[in-house]
Design a protein around this motif. Structure first.
Motif, mmCIF file in Angstrom:
data_model
loop_
_atom_site.group_PDB
_atom_site.id
_atom_site.type_symbol
_atom_site.label_atom_id
_atom_site.label_comp_id
_atom_site.label_asym_id
_atom_site.label_seq_id
_atom_site.Cartn_x
_atom_site.Cartn_y
_atom_site.Cartn_z
ATOM 1 N N UNK A 134 0.800 -1.229 0.000
ATOM 2 C CA UNK A 134 0.000 0.000 0.000
ATOM 3 C C UNK A 134 0.830 1.276 0.000
ATOM 4 N N UNK A 135 2.155 1.173 -0.086
ATOM 5 C CA UNK A 135 3.011 2.354 0.076
ATOM 6 C C UNK A 135 4.282 2.223 -0.745
ATOM 7 N N UNK A 169 0.938 6.833 -1.658
ATOM 8 C CA UNK A 169 -0.058 5.789 -1.427
ATOM 9 C C UNK A 169 -1.210 6.073 -2.374
ATOM 10 N N UNK A 170 -1.330 5.282 -3.427
ATOM 11 C CA UNK A 170 -2.331 5.578 -4.443
ATOM 12 C C UNK A 170 -2.069 6.945 -5.056
ATOM 13 N N UNK A 171 -3.082 7.822 -5.020
ATOM 14 C CA UNK A 171 -2.919 9.180 -5.557
ATOM 15 C C UNK A 171 -2.456 10.171 -4.503
ATOM 16 N N UNK A 172 -2.292 9.738 -3.258
ATOM 17 C CA UNK A 172 -1.819 10.619 -2.187
ATOM 18 C C UNK A 172 -0.300 10.659 -2.164
ATOM 19 N N UNK A 189 -7.864 1.139 2.181
ATOM 20 C CA UNK A 189 -9.036 1.825 1.627
ATOM 21 C C UNK A 189 -9.055 3.249 2.148
ATOM 22 N N UNK A 190 -9.570 4.201 1.385
ATOM 23 C CA UNK A 190 -9.540 5.605 1.825
ATOM 24 C C UNK A 190 -10.181 5.794 3.193
ATOM 25 N N UNK A 191 -9.550 6.617 4.001
ATOM 26 C CA UNK A 191 -10.088 7.010 5.293
ATOM 27 C C UNK A 191 -10.256 8.524 5.275
ATOM 28 N N UNK A 195 -5.671 8.078 1.483
ATOM 29 C CA UNK A 195 -4.985 6.803 1.645
ATOM 30 C C UNK A 195 -3.739 6.934 2.500
ATOM 31 N N UNK A 196 -3.232 8.157 2.671
ATOM 32 C CA UNK A 196 -2.031 8.426 3.456
ATOM 33 C C UNK A 196 -2.431 9.339 4.600
ATOM 34 N N UNK A 197 -2.361 8.820 5.836
ATOM 35 C CA UNK A 197 -2.858 9.563 6.988
ATOM 36 C C UNK A 197 -1.795 9.607 8.090
#
Length: 246
Positions: A134-135, A169-172, A189-191, A195-197
């Motif tokens: 995921x990263x 992470x994805x588009x983040x 999954x988006x939070x 996707x990157x928090x």
């Protein structure tokens, strides 16, 4: 150690630097000249192996050499500490990783993690990454803690212990600049649309990063600045993650 800093990990996983066996192994490693001497003398680059591990699918022995291009798996209750070039790695139990080859045999270009957890210290260099499901983290000279959680759809935890890192992470995407621990979750999954928090400090200590840095003749950023953090992994400085740009 304050237990609230542990999530799904046991105390002995983060207190490995205090074991007599490791302290003796680290002292011997340094006395024998570290990675450069091991490479020149064609000795093993494994500082310590505890329990069972596989190297490219076959049982790993402490006298062997871990090379770029190798696949490593550690079993329950096991861990592996090794060095390649100017980088050092502590692979925790139940981990599956690959150290991919860079420009030379002794340069790691990608640390690819499928499961488990790794503490790592990297000397200066270009075009290197840590990749999880995921990263993707583009790294320079830095210290890291990375964890992949297959039970949470391969959600990843990533701490930039010190250094400058480009995180995707994805588009983040964001750039993390830290001298003392800045942490993130790479979500499966988006939070809240991301996707990157930002994350708190969990499951690793200053002492681990300092010990790995010492194995390759380095200091952490906080050691170099003379601003040492707490040793129990609990009191990290205030988190100030950069705004997350998507």
């Amino acid at each position: 150690m304050n237990r609230h800093t542990l999530q799904g990990r046991k105390e002995d996983e983060v207190l490995w630097t205090r074991r007599r066996s490791f302290l003796q192994a680290a002292a011997a490693w340094s006395a024998l000249g570290g990675w450069s001497a091991a490479h020149a003398q064609q000795r093993s680059n494994i500082v310590e192996l505890r329990g069972d591990a596989l190297l490219n699918g076959t049982p790993l022995r402490a006298q062997q050499v871990v090379q770029t291009g190798d696949r490593i798996e550690t079993g329950p209750g096991s861990y592996l500490v090794f060095s390649i070039g100017n980088s050092a790695f502590h692979v925790r139990q139940n981990s599956r990783i690959t150290v991919e080859r860079g420009d030379t045999l002794n340069a790691v270009s990608v640390l690819r993690m499928l499961t488990g957890a790794v503490v790592s210290v990297w000397g200066r260099g270009n075009s290197r990454q840590v990749v999880t499901p995921t990263l993707t983290a583009g790294i320079r000279g830095t210290g890291l803690y990375t964890e992949v959680r297959p039970e949470e759809s391969f959600r990843s935890y990533f701490c930039n212990c010190y250094g400058t890192i480009e995180l995707t992470a994805g588009s983040d995407r964001t750039t993390s600049r830290a001298v003392y621990h800045q942490s993130f979750w790479a979500e499966a999954r988006p939070r809240d649309g991301r996707l990157l928090t930002p994350a708190g400090a969990i499951n690793h200590t200053d002492e681990e990063v300092e010990m790995l840095a010492a194995l390759v003749g380095q200091q952490t950023a906080w050691q170099a600045m003379g601003q040492k953090g707490p040793k129990d992994g609990a009191g990290y400085m205030e988190q100030r993650p950069h705004p997350l740009a998507r």
